[in-house]
Scaffold this motif. Structure first.
Motif, PDB file in Angstrom:
ATOM      1  N   GLY A 218      36.445  45.129  66.522  1.00 37.81           N
ATOM      2  CA  GLY A 218      35.626  45.077  67.723  1.00 37.81           C
ATOM      3  C   GLY A 218      36.295  45.553  68.988  1.00 37.81           C
ATOM      4  N   VAL A 219      37.635  45.617  69.006  1.00 37.91           N
ATOM      5  CA  VAL A 219      38.361  46.138  70.164  1.00 37.91           C
ATOM      6  C   VAL A 219      38.764  47.588  69.941  1.00 37.91           C
ATOM      7  CG1 VAL A 219      40.440  45.919  71.575  1.00 37.91           C
ATOM      8  CG2 VAL A 219      39.182  43.866  70.884  1.00 37.91           C
ATOM      9  N   PRO A 365      35.991  39.329  68.122  1.00 39.78           N
ATOM     10  CA  PRO A 365      35.408  40.251  69.103  1.00 39.78           C
ATOM     11  C   PRO A 365      34.434  41.207  68.420  1.00 39.78           C
ATOM     12  CG  PRO A 365      37.633  40.942  68.541  1.00 39.78           C
ATOM     13  CD  PRO A 365      37.422  39.603  67.890  1.00 39.78           C
ATOM     14  N   GLY A 366      33.329  41.474  69.058  1.00 41.83           N
ATOM     15  CA  GLY A 366      32.343  42.365  68.455  1.00 41.83           C
ATOM     16  C   GLY A 366      31.265  42.740  69.450  1.00 41.83           C
ATOM     17  N   GLY A 367      30.222  43.386  68.953  1.00 46.24           N
ATOM     18  CA  GLY A 367      29.114  43.799  69.804  1.00 46.24           C
ATOM     19  C   GLY A 367      29.463  44.905  70.774  1.00 46.24           C
ATOM     20  N   SER A 368      30.525  45.627  70.528  1.00 41.06           N
ATOM     21  CA  SER A 368      31.016  46.634  71.476  1.00 41.06           C
ATOM     22  C   SER A 368      30.578  48.059  71.136  1.00 41.06           C
ATOM     23  CB  SER A 368      32.554  46.569  71.540  1.00 41.06           C
ATOM     24  OG  SER A 368      33.107  46.558  70.235  1.00 41.06           O
ATOM     25  N   ALA A 390      32.803  44.458  63.063  1.00 40.14           N
ATOM     26  CA  ALA A 390      32.058  43.520  63.913  1.00 40.14           C
ATOM     27  C   ALA A 390      31.564  44.155  65.200  1.00 40.14           C
ATOM     28  CB  ALA A 390      32.932  42.303  64.235  1.00 40.14           C
ATOM     29  N   SER A 391      32.095  45.321  65.567  1.00 39.27           N
ATOM     30  CA  SER A 391      31.644  45.970  66.798  1.00 39.27           C
ATOM     31  C   SER A 391      30.185  46.399  66.720  1.00 39.27           C
ATOM     32  CB  SER A 391      32.521  47.188  67.122  1.00 39.27           C
ATOM     33  OG  SER A 391      32.327  48.233  66.189  1.00 39.27           O
ATOM     34  N   VAL A 392      29.628  46.565  65.512  1.00 40.37           N
ATOM     35  CA  VAL A 392      28.256  47.061  65.385  1.00 40.37           C
ATOM     36  C   VAL A 392      27.220  45.951  65.507  1.00 40.37           C
ATOM     37  CG1 VAL A 392      29.198  48.758  63.780  1.00 40.37           C
ATOM     38  CG2 VAL A 392      27.846  46.873  62.889  1.00 40.37           C
ATOM     39  N   ILE A 393      27.631  44.684  65.484  1.00 46.54           N
ATOM     40  CA  ILE A 393      26.676  43.570  65.562  1.00 46.54           C
ATOM     41  C   ILE A 393      25.860  43.716  66.842  1.00 46.54           C
ATOM     42  CG2 ILE A 393      26.460  41.061  65.761  1.00 46.54           C
ATOM     43  CD1 ILE A 393      28.975  40.844  64.000  1.00 46.54           C
ATOM     44  N   PRO A 394      24.525  43.718  66.741  1.00 47.41           N
ATOM     45  CA  PRO A 394      23.705  44.176  67.866  1.00 47.41           C
ATOM     46  C   PRO A 394      23.388  43.145  68.934  1.00 47.41           C
ATOM     47  CG  PRO A 394      22.315  43.780  65.967  1.00 47.41           C
ATOM     48  CD  PRO A 394      23.728  43.545  65.513  1.00 47.41           C
TER      49      PRO A 394
END
Length: 418
Positions: A218-219, A365-368, A390-394
């Motif tokens: 996520g970072v 960390p995510g949602g980025s 986890a960065s793709v979690i909307p």
């Protein structure tokens, strides 16, 4: 330089699952990992706090709030607490991703059963009894642990799942894993991703491939995208902030080997998750010192703990230099106070005294690089370029993400294999 069919940046759960599934289908897969090798499967371990900072596995994400992450082979799966919470499928459906068959496929091959009562440690048992006496739906949590290998209240290292098992399978099928490589940017040709550029031992290297998948976390994933010209990445993120309540109990009951997050509950409406918790002695002492509770420094063995983890909003920024920064709103602070109040009630009901709370921490960390914002239903933001972690979690989260990213990896693998 040799060309691979698929370049995967990151060897955590999503990257490892994709590497295994694509290699199984005959693709030539190259995995690039920034960190080094781990010691193998086992319960989550926490080294000296200074070592975490030195290895950049800890960084500040808000004033006084430290984020802990895994930057090593296997990624976060080597430092997590093996909790198998299923993804909210309707959230992904709203963004065009139907993940139910992928979740089923993941569950068919990985352990995910609620922890057996015999594996709850003394502190977890007291907390469970107290929470239920207060009328809370406190239940054993599903764990990614092969409990058939566990005996006498403990589990051997081989019982704990991690992405390293998937990586081993992928390499048996012909995938290659290279460590110590910091991927900096994606290479494009005629508008299509054709590889990545990274640094290894101070040397600039290029890795060419027909498909590029960022699974760096996520970072790191939004940083790589920004450096590749996709400026929208990193505009907002979540970090699942948490605090740990600590209480003194009469009996010794919090041995370091006690399995953490054995039981608890998720209150989706209130926006928090509560579970029993275990931390190593050096973390415990840091919490007590920071809280000004010198009277508790010597009482690790007589402590019991509850973690309060809240669902925070997507805000802040991750910039192209990798700086992660945000502030927490009044609503988020209220959510944390409400969870802490309930945790304190449970600790008192369990016979706990001298209650104090750790500083704010952050995890997951995510949602980025959000689905529906930057990515389409193929988890793509450019031809031949995909993101899967986890960065793709909307949407705002607040849940352990391992099963979710594994299911996303199954989904993407299914798309790529067409």
């Amino acid at each position: 330089m040799p060309t691979s069919d698929v370049i995967i940046a990151g060897s955590g759960p999503a990257g490892a699952m994709l590497a295994r599934d694509l290699s199984r289908a005959g693709a030539r897969v190259r995995i690039l990992e920034r960190g080094g090798e781990t010691s193998g499967p086992g319960p989550a371990s926490a080294p000296n706090l200074w070592k975490l900072w030195r290895r950049k596995e800890a960084l500040y994400v808000a004033p006084g709030v430290a984020l802990l992450r895994g930057m090593r082979v296997g990624g976060g799966s080597t430092v997590f607490y093996h909790t198998a919470i299923s993804p909210p499928l309707e959230m992904f459906s709203r963004h065009g991703v139907e993940m139910a068959p992928d979740l089923a496929a993941v569950l068919a091959e990985l352990p995910h059963q609620p922890l057996e009562a015999s594996l709850l440690g003394p502190a977890a048992q007291r907390i469970t009894a107290a929470a239920r006496a207060l009328g809370l739906p406190w239940q054993a949590l599903p764990k990614m642990i092969d409990q058939e290998l566990c005996r006498d209240g403990g589990c051997p290292p081989a019982a704990f799942w991690s992405a390293t098992s998937l990586l081993a399978q992928a390499m048996q099928l012909g995938a290659t894993l290279e460590t110590g490589i910091q991927v900096n940017r994606v290479l494009f040709q005629n508008g299509r991703a054709v590889g990545v550029e990274g640094i290894q031992n101070g040397q600039l290297r290029r890795f060419m491939g027909g498909t590029v998948i960022l699974a760096a976390g996520g970072v790191a994933s939004p940083v790589i995208l920004q450096r590749s010209g996709i400026s929208e990445a990193g505009r907002g993120f979540f970090c699942d902030p948490l605090r740990i309540g600590v209480a003194l109990q009469r009996e010794d009951g919090h041995p370091e080997v006690e399995l953490p997050m054995a039981a608890g509950f998720v209150d989706r409406e209130a926006g928090y998750m509560l579970t029993d918790m275990t931390v190593p002695p050096n973390f415990y002492r840091a919490f007590a010192w920071t809280a000004g509770r010198v009277d508790m420094l010597a009482h690790y063995r007589r402590s019991m703990m509850i973690m309060v983890k809240i669902r925070d909003e997507i805000s802040g920024e991750i910039n192209t230099n990798g700086r992660v920064w945000r502030h927490f709103s009044a609503a988020e602070k209220t959510r944390m106070r409400n969870g802490m109040g309930l945790a304190a009630d449970i600790l008192r009901a369990a016979g706990g005294r001298r209650i104090f709370f750790s500083p704010w921490l952050a995890a997951h960390p995510g949602g980025s690089v959000r689905l529906g914002h930057i990515l389409d239903e193929r988890l793509s933001c450019s031809p031949n370029l995909h993101v899967c972690d986890a960065s793709v979690i909307p949407e705002p989260w607040g849940l352990p993400p391992t099963l979710t990213v594994l299911s996303l990896a199954k989904h993407l693998g299914r798309i790529l294999l067409g």
